[in-house]
Design a protein around this motif. Sequence first.
Motif, PDB file in Angstrom:
ATOM      1  N   HIS A  76      25.786  32.502  45.178  1.00  0.00           N
ATOM      2  CA  HIS A  76      26.580  33.062  46.268  1.00  0.00           C
ATOM      3  C   HIS A  76      28.032  32.593  46.174  1.00  0.00           C
ATOM      4  O   HIS A  76      28.973  33.367  46.396  1.00  0.00           O
ATOM      5  N   MET A  77      28.224  31.332  45.817  1.00  0.00           N
ATOM      6  CA  MET A  77      29.582  30.813  45.645  1.00  0.00           C
ATOM      7  C   MET A  77      30.283  31.518  44.478  1.00  0.00           C
ATOM      8  O   MET A  77      31.471  31.834  44.552  1.00  0.00           O
ATOM      9  N   GLY A  78      29.539  31.780  43.422  1.00  0.00           N
ATOM     10  CA  GLY A  78      30.098  32.506  42.284  1.00  0.00           C
ATOM     11  C   GLY A  78      30.516  33.918  42.660  1.00  0.00           C
ATOM     12  O   GLY A  78      31.548  34.425  42.197  1.00  0.00           O
ATOM     13  N   MET A  79      29.717  34.575  43.510  1.00  0.00           N
ATOM     14  CA  MET A  79      30.073  35.918  43.967  1.00  0.00           C
ATOM     15  C   MET A  79      31.401  35.894  44.721  1.00  0.00           C
ATOM     16  O   MET A  79      32.250  36.782  44.556  1.00  0.00           O
ATOM     17  N   LEU A  80      31.584  34.876  45.550  1.00  0.00           N
ATOM     18  CA  LEU A  80      32.843  34.757  46.288  1.00  0.00           C
ATOM     19  C   LEU A  80      34.026  34.555  45.337  1.00  0.00           C
ATOM     20  O   LEU A  80      35.126  35.068  45.590  1.00  0.00           O
ATOM     21  N   ALA A  81      33.789  33.837  44.248  1.00  0.00           N
ATOM     22  CA  ALA A  81      34.851  33.641  43.257  1.00  0.00           C
ATOM     23  C   ALA A  81      35.262  34.974  42.637  1.00  0.00           C
ATOM     24  O   ALA A  81      36.446  35.210  42.391  1.00  0.00           O
ATOM     25  N   THR A  82      34.300  35.872  42.400  1.00  0.00           N
ATOM     26  CA  THR A  82      34.652  37.177  41.823  1.00  0.00           C
ATOM     27  C   THR A  82      35.467  38.006  42.810  1.00  0.00           C
ATOM     28  O   THR A  82      36.336  38.784  42.402  1.00  0.00           O
ATOM     29  N   VAL A  83      35.193  37.841  44.095  1.00  0.00           N
ATOM     30  CA  VAL A  83      35.989  38.560  45.099  1.00  0.00           C
ATOM     31  C   VAL A  83      37.424  38.044  45.092  1.00  0.00           C
ATOM     32  O   VAL A  83      38.383  38.820  45.162  1.00  0.00           O
ATOM     33  N   MET A  84      37.597  36.747  44.988  1.00  0.00           N
ATOM     34  CA  MET A  84      38.942  36.173  44.924  1.00  0.00           C
ATOM     35  C   MET A  84      39.697  36.724  43.717  1.00  0.00           C
ATOM     36  O   MET A  84      40.882  37.099  43.826  1.00  0.00           O
ATOM     37  N   ASN A  85      39.032  36.789  42.566  1.00  0.00           N
ATOM     38  CA  ASN A  85      39.688  37.331  41.379  1.00  0.00           C
ATOM     39  C   ASN A  85      40.014  38.811  41.538  1.00  0.00           C
ATOM     40  O   ASN A  85      41.063  39.289  41.078  1.00  0.00           O
ATOM     41  N   ALA A  86      39.115  39.556  42.180  1.00  0.00           N
ATOM     42  CA  ALA A  86      39.365  40.983  42.395  1.00  0.00           C
ATOM     43  C   ALA A  86      40.589  41.186  43.282  1.00  0.00           C
ATOM     44  O   ALA A  86      41.408  42.084  43.044  1.00  0.00           O
ATOM     45  N   ILE A  87      40.736  40.333  44.303  1.00  0.00           N
ATOM     46  CA  ILE A  87      41.918  40.422  45.165  1.00  0.00           C
ATOM     47  C   ILE A  87      43.175  40.144  44.348  1.00  0.00           C
ATOM     48  O   ILE A  87      44.194  40.833  44.487  1.00  0.00           O
ATOM     49  N   GLY A  88      43.126  39.128  43.497  1.00  0.00           N
ATOM     50  CA  GLY A  88      44.271  38.815  42.657  1.00  0.00           C
ATOM     51  C   GLY A  88      44.656  39.964  41.739  1.00  0.00           C
ATOM     52  O   GLY A  88      45.843  40.296  41.599  1.00  0.00           O
ATOM     53  N   LEU A  89      43.663  40.599  41.124  1.00  0.00           N
ATOM     54  CA  LEU A  89      43.952  41.729  40.237  1.00  0.00           C
ATOM     55  C   LEU A  89      44.417  42.946  41.032  1.00  0.00           C
ATOM     56  O   LEU A  89      45.293  43.695  40.580  1.00  0.00           O
TER      57      LEU A  89
END
Length: 240
Positions: A76-89
């Motif tokens: 679940h923490m890893g999923m949140l990390a992908t959301v952070m990266n998606a926001i950055g991109l």
Amino acid sequence: MAAPALYRRVLLKVSGEALLGSQPFGIDEAMVGRIAGEIGEAVALGVEVGLVVGGGNIFRGMSIANAGGNRVAGDHMGMLATVMNAIGLHEGLERQGISSRIFSAVPMPTICETFSQQRAERALKRGRVVLFAGGTGNPFFTTDSGAALRAAEMGCDAILKGTNVDGVYSADPKKDPNAVRFDRISHAEVLGRGLQVMDAAAVALARDNHIPLIVFSIKEPGAFVDVLCGRGRATVIADE
């Protein structure tokens, strides 16, 4: 005149580590800008682009499991990390005037839209870059599996995986000087040889839906567009 693209719609899978650039942790804005610019070039060629990014530059869920912790919580923490990266991109794309939308497999409506195949389809048809965040929304599945799933759902012509190497090798070329590079190989052979290209579930899903996997180096500037146009150095994983 630019060469025509070979594909109408693609899913670009980028590892979280690719966003590190020269940094030890987090997001390198220069790297985000370069990737965004290359995606913009692809859109200018008429290619519809979906994007999945990993989260390894911020957090890896398996690190908790390897330490004896709760794998589900870690994922679940890893999923949140992908959301952070998606926001950055997403921000990197918008800064360059490239319209984009984020759809997350994990509902978080204050931050981004919840994934819907129908809405994502409409966005792609309107020329927007669609970022798919949150993996599959389930623990025990990697972002590779998320990329293959979204590619199948969206009817993509190919999955392009940007990695740290320029294709698929018989072994890790950094560790084995005798590793052999493949120009073309089948899904079945990748699975049979146990080659660490994407996880087995992702390769099998791509195979079952007849979606080619194209592996190239995201570290090479311009490689994404080159591969789209049939140039450059890459390995094609496809049915015989």
